[in-house]
Scaffold this active site. Structure first.
Site, PDB file in Angstrom:
ATOM      1  N   CYS A 103       0.804  -1.228   0.000  1.00  0.00           N
ATOM      2  CA  CYS A 103       0.000   0.000   0.000  1.00  0.00           C
ATOM      3  C   CYS A 103       0.836   1.276   0.000  1.00  0.00           C
ATOM      4  CB  CYS A 103      -0.932  -0.005   1.201  1.00  0.00           C
ATOM      5  SG  CYS A 103      -1.925  -1.504   1.310  1.00  0.00           S
ATOM      6  N   THR A 151       1.951  -7.527   8.715  1.00  0.00           N
ATOM      7  CA  THR A 151       0.706  -6.831   8.407  1.00  0.00           C
ATOM      8  C   THR A 151       0.320  -5.756   9.411  1.00  0.00           C
ATOM      9  OG1 THR A 151      -0.582  -8.555   9.533  1.00  0.00           O
ATOM     10  CG2 THR A 151      -0.235  -8.805   7.146  1.00  0.00           C
ATOM     11  N   HIS A 207      -3.225   8.120   5.379  1.00  0.00           N
ATOM     12  CA  HIS A 207      -3.364   6.763   4.859  1.00  0.00           C
ATOM     13  C   HIS A 207      -4.778   6.272   5.172  1.00  0.00           C
ATOM     14  CE1 HIS A 207      -2.135   2.946   3.318  1.00  0.00           C
ATOM     15  NE2 HIS A 207      -2.316   2.318   4.477  1.00  0.00           N
ATOM     16  N   THR A 212      -8.987   0.639   9.396  1.00  0.00           N
ATOM     17  CA  THR A 212      -8.713  -0.555  10.194  1.00  0.00           C
ATOM     18  C   THR A 212      -8.456  -0.127  11.638  1.00  0.00           C
ATOM     19  OG1 THR A 212      -6.335  -0.485   9.709  1.00  0.00           O
ATOM     20  CG2 THR A 212      -7.737  -1.806   8.249  1.00  0.00           C
ATOM     21  N   GLU A 259      -1.503   5.374  13.052  1.00  0.00           N
ATOM     22  CA  GLU A 259      -1.242   6.580  12.265  1.00  0.00           C
ATOM     23  C   GLU A 259      -1.485   7.828  13.099  1.00  0.00           C
ATOM     24  OE1 GLU A 259      -2.348   8.628   7.949  1.00  0.00           O
ATOM     25  OE2 GLU A 259      -3.385   6.787   8.567  1.00  0.00           O
ATOM     26  N   LYS A 308      -9.861   7.626   1.331  1.00  0.00           N
ATOM     27  CA  LYS A 308     -10.398   6.262   1.291  1.00  0.00           C
ATOM     28  C   LYS A 308     -11.816   6.176   1.847  1.00  0.00           C
ATOM     29  CE  LYS A 308      -5.836   4.027   1.658  1.00  0.00           C
ATOM     30  NZ  LYS A 308      -5.016   5.253   1.840  1.00  0.00           N
ATOM     31  N   HIS A 338      -9.916   1.656  -0.516  1.00  0.00           N
ATOM     32  CA  HIS A 338      -8.462   1.485  -0.477  1.00  0.00           C
ATOM     33  C   HIS A 338      -8.008   0.874  -1.799  1.00  0.00           C
ATOM     34  CE1 HIS A 338      -4.490   0.883   0.743  1.00  0.00           C
ATOM     35  NE2 HIS A 338      -4.642   0.142   1.826  1.00  0.00           N
ATOM     36  N   PHE A 357       1.710  -3.204   3.890  1.00  0.00           N
ATOM     37  CA  PHE A 357       2.113  -4.510   4.404  1.00  0.00           C
ATOM     38  C   PHE A 357       3.611  -4.693   4.162  1.00  0.00           C
ATOM     39  CE2 PHE A 357      -2.033  -7.240   4.268  1.00  0.00           C
ATOM     40  CZ  PHE A 357      -2.583  -6.420   5.230  1.00  0.00           C
TER      41      PHE A 357
END
Length: 442
Positions: free
Chosen positions: A183, A290, A323, A327, A334, A357, A362, A421
């Site tokens: 990403c 991840t 970003h 999640t 972040e 996003k 995404h 990732f």
């Protein structure tokens, strides 16, 4: 996924980066195709209006899937860019890249006969490449045997093949770079293209990323990892970055490209300069495949590196395109990283942050490229789009994420962040172009 996350390591000494030296790099054109617009202007207008491109998946039957929504490019018409015969020999991500290359180079006003084809390069990344082709051809192999497989399957599946198609189409004989860092791909592809210009390898680089990941295998895979939202009843409300009710990201597709030039080349030909790529930072968490470090140590390093290379302080940045995947772990990390780097500036109203996003999903490898375009549009027009679906901000996400509606502000510099990732982090800083620059250059 969290069971295998290692314990948090202690914070390391914060390094200091010196201003970059060498040729200045400017942006002279941008392009993108997304689920809310067929070009940069329409995409930005939709984002400002808070229009979501997230709908129920139509590409395949999702009855057995936990996540059934995505930001599909349903209205994309490849006809003006690629003939029907060649379309059958290209994955969709390549088609997106070709469309963006045509738009960006047209708007740049470049004259290759004067510039020299050998001084123009390509840096187009993708996180996964031709996954759709791999899935389709694997099924044909199983059903019809080896003779059922297309003779074009190998070049169709290559991640770097978009570079080849674009270079051939426009006769771009300069450096050909391909980045695939999950990403963080789009942002890193832009940053590395700038490095090529700064080294003198090229005068112009067409840089960005393309992605078309909405396939049965990828949606199933991310669903199995519990990374995707299961909020299917209301697709437009499914992507909720920084909201307390977020439950995973929504997949999207599309592409974006920037035309980067050395300052002297752009000035010599009288180009319309959108802004300067003043700083680029890249790092790795070295923590988990991840999951991000809870305090966002790698993200902090990338942002600090970009600021140092740009010879800027945190207070110079007025807006961050986050970003912001929606999640649980990612948004929290972040937020911690931004607060650590920007301090009080992140909390006193001086810094705005929003998540593209929330409206287009995404785009994996292409996200950073699209968000770089959006950041430049904000810099150019003095407008910042909202973060959609931010109804109840997470108590741990104490940033001004522009909920509700777009805002206006004259911005001197903006930052765009991408974290992927494998732990890769990339940050880009764009600032208003001034000549001559008394500060460090990137």
């Amino acid at each position: 996924m969290n069971a295998s996350v290692p314990s948090q390591a202690p914070a390391a000494t914060v390094p200091v980066w010196q201003p970059a030296t060498g040729r200045r790099v400017v942006v002279t054109a941008v392009s993108c195709v997304t689920s809310v617009g067929g070009d940069a202007v329409s995409t930005f207008a939709s984002l400002l209006a808070g229009r979501s491109g997230i709908r129920e998946i139509s590409y395949f039957d999702t009855a057995d899937y936990d996540c059934r929504v995505a930001g599909e490019m349903r209205d994309f018409d490849v006809g003006p860019y690629v003939n029907a015969k060649d379309v059958r020999r290209m994955d969709k991500f390549v088609q997106f890249a070709i469309a963006c290359s045509d738009m960006a180079l047209r708007d740049s006003g470049l004259d290759f006969e004067r510039t020299g084809h050998h001084r123009v390069g390509v840096s187009i990344g993708t996180g996964i490449g031709g996954l759709r082709v791999i899935e389709e051809q694997t099924q044909k192999l199983q059903e019809r045997g080896p003779r059922g497989v297309s003779p074009f399957v190998v070049p169709m599946m290559l991640g770097s093949i978009a570079n080849g198609h674009v270079a051939i189409r426009h006769q771009l004989r300069g450096p050909n770079l391909h980045v695939s860092t999950a990403c963080a791909t789009g942002s890193q592809a832009i940053g590395e293209a700038a490095c090529a210009i700064q080294r003198g390898d090229a005068d112009v680089m067409l840089a960005g990323a393309a992605e078309s990941p909405i396939t049965p295998l990828f949606v199933a895979g991310f669903g199995a990892a519990r990374a995707l939202t299961t909020r299917n009843a209301e697709p437009s409300a499914a992507s909720r970055p920084f909201d307390s009710q977020r439950d995973g990201f929504v997949m999207g597709e599309g592409a974006a490209l920037l035309v980067l030039e050395s300052e002297e080349h752009a000035r010599r030909r009288g180009a319309d300069i959108w802004g300067e790529l003043a700083g680029y930072g890249v790092s790795n968490d070295a923590f988990h495949v991840t999951a991000p470090h809870a305090s966002g140590l790698g993200a902090q390093q990338a942002m600090r590196m970009a600021l140092g290379r740009a010879a800027m302080t945190p207070e110079d940045i007025g807006y961050i395109n986050a970003h912001g995947t929606a999640t649980i772990l990612g948004d929290a990390a972040e937020t911690q990283a931004v607060q650590a780097v920007f301090g009080n500036h992140a909390l006193d109203g001086g810094l705005w942050l929003s998540a593209t996003k929330s409206m287009i999903g995404h785009l994996l490898g292409a996200s950073g490229a699209v968000e770089a375009v959006v950041s430049l549009m904000s810099l150019r027009h003095g407008q910042v789009h909202p973060t959609l679906n931010l109804a109840a901000p997470d108590a741990d996400c104490r940033l001004d994420c522009v909920p509700g509606a777009a805002r206006e502000r004259q911005l001197a510099a903006v930052m765009s962040n991408s974290f992927g990732f494998g732990g890769t982090n990339a940050s880009l800083i764009f600032k208003r172009y001034e000549r001559p620059s008394p500060r460090g250059v990137f």
